[in-house]
Design an enzyme around this catalytic site. Sequence first.
Site, mmCIF file in Angstrom:
data_model
loop_
_atom_site.group_PDB
_atom_site.id
_atom_site.type_symbol
_atom_site.label_atom_id
_atom_site.label_comp_id
_atom_site.label_asym_id
_atom_site.label_seq_id
_atom_site.Cartn_x
_atom_site.Cartn_y
_atom_site.Cartn_z
ATOM 1 C CG HIS A 165 47.127 -36.192 21.922
ATOM 2 N ND1 HIS A 165 46.769 -36.170 20.593
ATOM 3 C CD2 HIS A 165 47.793 -35.036 22.149
ATOM 4 C CE1 HIS A 165 47.179 -35.038 20.046
ATOM 5 N NE2 HIS A 165 47.804 -34.332 20.964
ATOM 6 C CG LEU A 207 45.912 -21.787 41.394
ATOM 7 C CD1 LEU A 207 45.413 -22.217 42.775
ATOM 8 C CD2 LEU A 207 44.819 -20.998 40.677
ATOM 9 C CG HIS A 241 50.682 -31.078 11.450
ATOM 10 N ND1 HIS A 241 49.920 -32.226 11.405
ATOM 11 C CD2 HIS A 241 50.731 -30.708 12.749
ATOM 12 C CE1 HIS A 241 49.537 -32.523 12.635
ATOM 13 N NE2 HIS A 241 50.003 -31.627 13.465
HETATM 14 N N1 GLN Z 1 56.146 -29.982 13.941
HETATM 15 C C1 GLN Z 1 55.515 -29.869 15.217
HETATM 16 C C2 GLN Z 1 55.788 -31.097 16.049
HETATM 17 O O1 GLN Z 1 55.927 -32.148 15.505
HETATM 18 C C3 GLN Z 1 54.025 -29.719 15.079
HETATM 19 C C4 GLN Z 1 53.370 -29.529 16.409
HETATM 20 C C5 GLN Z 1 51.912 -29.187 16.328
HETATM 21 O O2 GLN Z 1 51.294 -29.316 15.317
HETATM 22 N N2 GLN Z 1 51.326 -28.749 17.413
HETATM 23 O O3 GLN Z 1 55.841 -31.048 17.256
HETATM 24 ZN ZN ZN Z 2 49.673 -31.325 15.484
#
Ligand code: GLN
Ligand code: ZN
Length: 758
Positions: free
Chosen positions: A698, A18, A645
């Site tokens: 993004h 798919l 993060h």
């Molecule tokens: N250290 C990862 C990166 O820079 C963090 C990715 C994430 O937070 N999704 O890709």
């Molecule tokens: Zn991130």
Amino acid sequence: MVTTHTLGYPRIGADRELKFALEAYWAGSISTEALETTAAELRRQNWQDQQDLTLVPVGDFSLYDQVLDMSATLGNLPPRTEVKDGGELEQYFRAARGQGGPDTACCGTQAGEMTKWFDTNYHYIVPELTSDTRFELNARRLLSQLEEARQNGHPAKPVVIGPVTYLWLGKARDGIDKLELLESLLPVYGELLNQLATAGADWVQIDEPALVTELDEGWQHAFRVAYHHLKAARPKLLLTTYFGQLRDNLQLACDLPVAGIHLDAVSAQPEASRLADWLPTHKVLSLGVISGRNVWKSDLSGTLDWLEPLYGRLGERLWLAPSCSLLHVPLDLDRETELDPEVGQWLSFARQKLEEIGVLARALTTGRESVSHELDENRSSTEARRRSPKTRNPAVRRALSRVTPQLGQRRSSFTHRRRLQHQRLELPPLPTTTIGSFPQTQDIRTTRRQYRNGLLSDQAYRQHMREAIAHCIREQETLGLDVLVHGEAERNDMVEYFGEQLEGYLFSRFGWVQSYGSRCVKPPILYGDIHRPRAMTVEWIRYAQSLTRKPVKGMLTGPVTLLNWSFVRDDQPRSETAFQLALAVREEVLDLEQAGIPVIQVDEAALREGLPLRPSDWRNYLDWAIEAFRIAANGVRDDTQIHTHMCYSEFNDILAAIAHMDADVITIEASRSDLELLDGFRDYEYPNDIGPGVYDIHSPNIPKTNEILETLEKASRRIPMDRLWVNPDCGLKTRQWPEVREALRSMVDAAKQLRQAR
Ligand code: GLN
Ligand code: ZN
């Protein structure tokens, strides 16, 4: 006879047919008919897989998402997605994916918002609800699939999302109270159900998983109103709940005028007998006794031990099914010919889960002797699992028993640490850094693939990776960033990379699970005690640090994210697995420190994803999840700086937990929320340093210096300048070098200008 059924089945196909058909269709390389043919073939195959069930589901198949399907059925696709001379399919995909590229703010059609389906890693397209919303039935999809199932000779049970959960899932766009729409929604459901009955459906499955969440008076009332209205509809309704316990809603669910109820008896087993007590005697009780969320073989004899008495009481009113749709597990274990055979014995994917349902049903109907062979086999593999040294590593157990709160406690206060870190790192005000990954070029991907397939020697691979790291360091020095990273060229995925190096983790080859639309993930399987046989990242980070006088930041995935993006063992609490992962990550953190790395980032991208459905359960989860992070990260010296993060912009309700992590620096996704999320950090008086993402990685737009300056000024009105860091809002692995260079140049310039203006 015990009636057996499923709530839904994986639809992506054994070879992700798919996915590939959809992507070819979107690229314009196959026709609508070709796409429809693939889809019909998958449905046919799925029903064939399920042919031993009493009832097969119809309408669980979707070209993109089952919630979006429901929106289409209810005539509630966003008006902006309407197509003048295109077909229905065109509009459907526009609502799913937008049109005119990802940056549709100006000229294209904006895609529907996407969010997590309850506490799974599946994502649905959020229904849009406004005061102008008018529902209008479009039953074509369901009716034609029902006809298809009939022609294939299957007794079919159409599946729809119930009206209350549909509204619950939706987003009120113009401040309307969503429940105001119920009155106009119900007649459309009534008509839909009647059309399904006319087309031959005896039973309809109506999904109301909102019943496992905390519902206020208004929502409880909505349930009563809705089902009293639908009582008049002709098919019998099986109201399904899943993903949790009913708790306060149990009585409400029992009282609804439907013909049957489905309970997730994996997460709510003790409620099964209460339901059996309370359910009026004309109602069916469907029990989800096989987990639709996990990959383990069930203990069939153990299940029968508590199921048999219920069968004795309920007789034919007892139905059996998996706990929820099988959408959330991979399709077929038999394809996995390269698994460790011992662990393979313990697993069960969708096709195998159907067999388990069949064995349980036969054991109930004709006695355990009639399936003694199957039960023996099942018992020997569940026992083998219990006894296997692979699930119990004494050294790991010992380490775990020695865990104390001190382990997660930094030696000194943040203020003190901060002074020492400043002396060591010699950073300017508003230090600049990145989140970890740099572009994963074609070259990098090819190198990794060749290495994986044995086409590249160890030495050649290492050489390639070193070149990628050196290049990345050079670029960052030229840009003038302050805290550098190695760029993560050696990682294809932030969980898989670590999972492959840890004992206790297993990777399937074909274990794809739909995440959204055509996107699938292959979650690794946490099956045993977690042990780190050797350092996982030190070699790369040390090499990166050897190339520069600037501090290099070591990069690790945190224990909670490793947990939440994997299938987790079910023979011990999640918290215990989290602590095992924490101890392994801690060893890596300490090795990095030992190797002279002055800054270490422990990513917890998926911390929030693990929050339980009911807010009253959050506290318990956060307690152990944050403790796991603290154990992983906080064993370092005062002058080692810990970063973390997180990729989202909702923190307000978990700020106390975030603060308790005590990371020296937290970098967050803030740009898309226009930095509003910093208000929460300000009001909470969050004490440590913060790097609010200053641009959205993004978006294909490249930020200009003055835009970033503006963002930084906004940030500094909320957070004192001397606690602010400057960074993008996430990793850069999906971007191209030219755009990354330009964006980071703007970012570094903006930081420099602001420093001078101070
Ligand atoms: N250290 C990862 C990166 O820079 C963090 C990715 C994430 O937070 N999704 O890709
Ligand atoms: Zn991130």
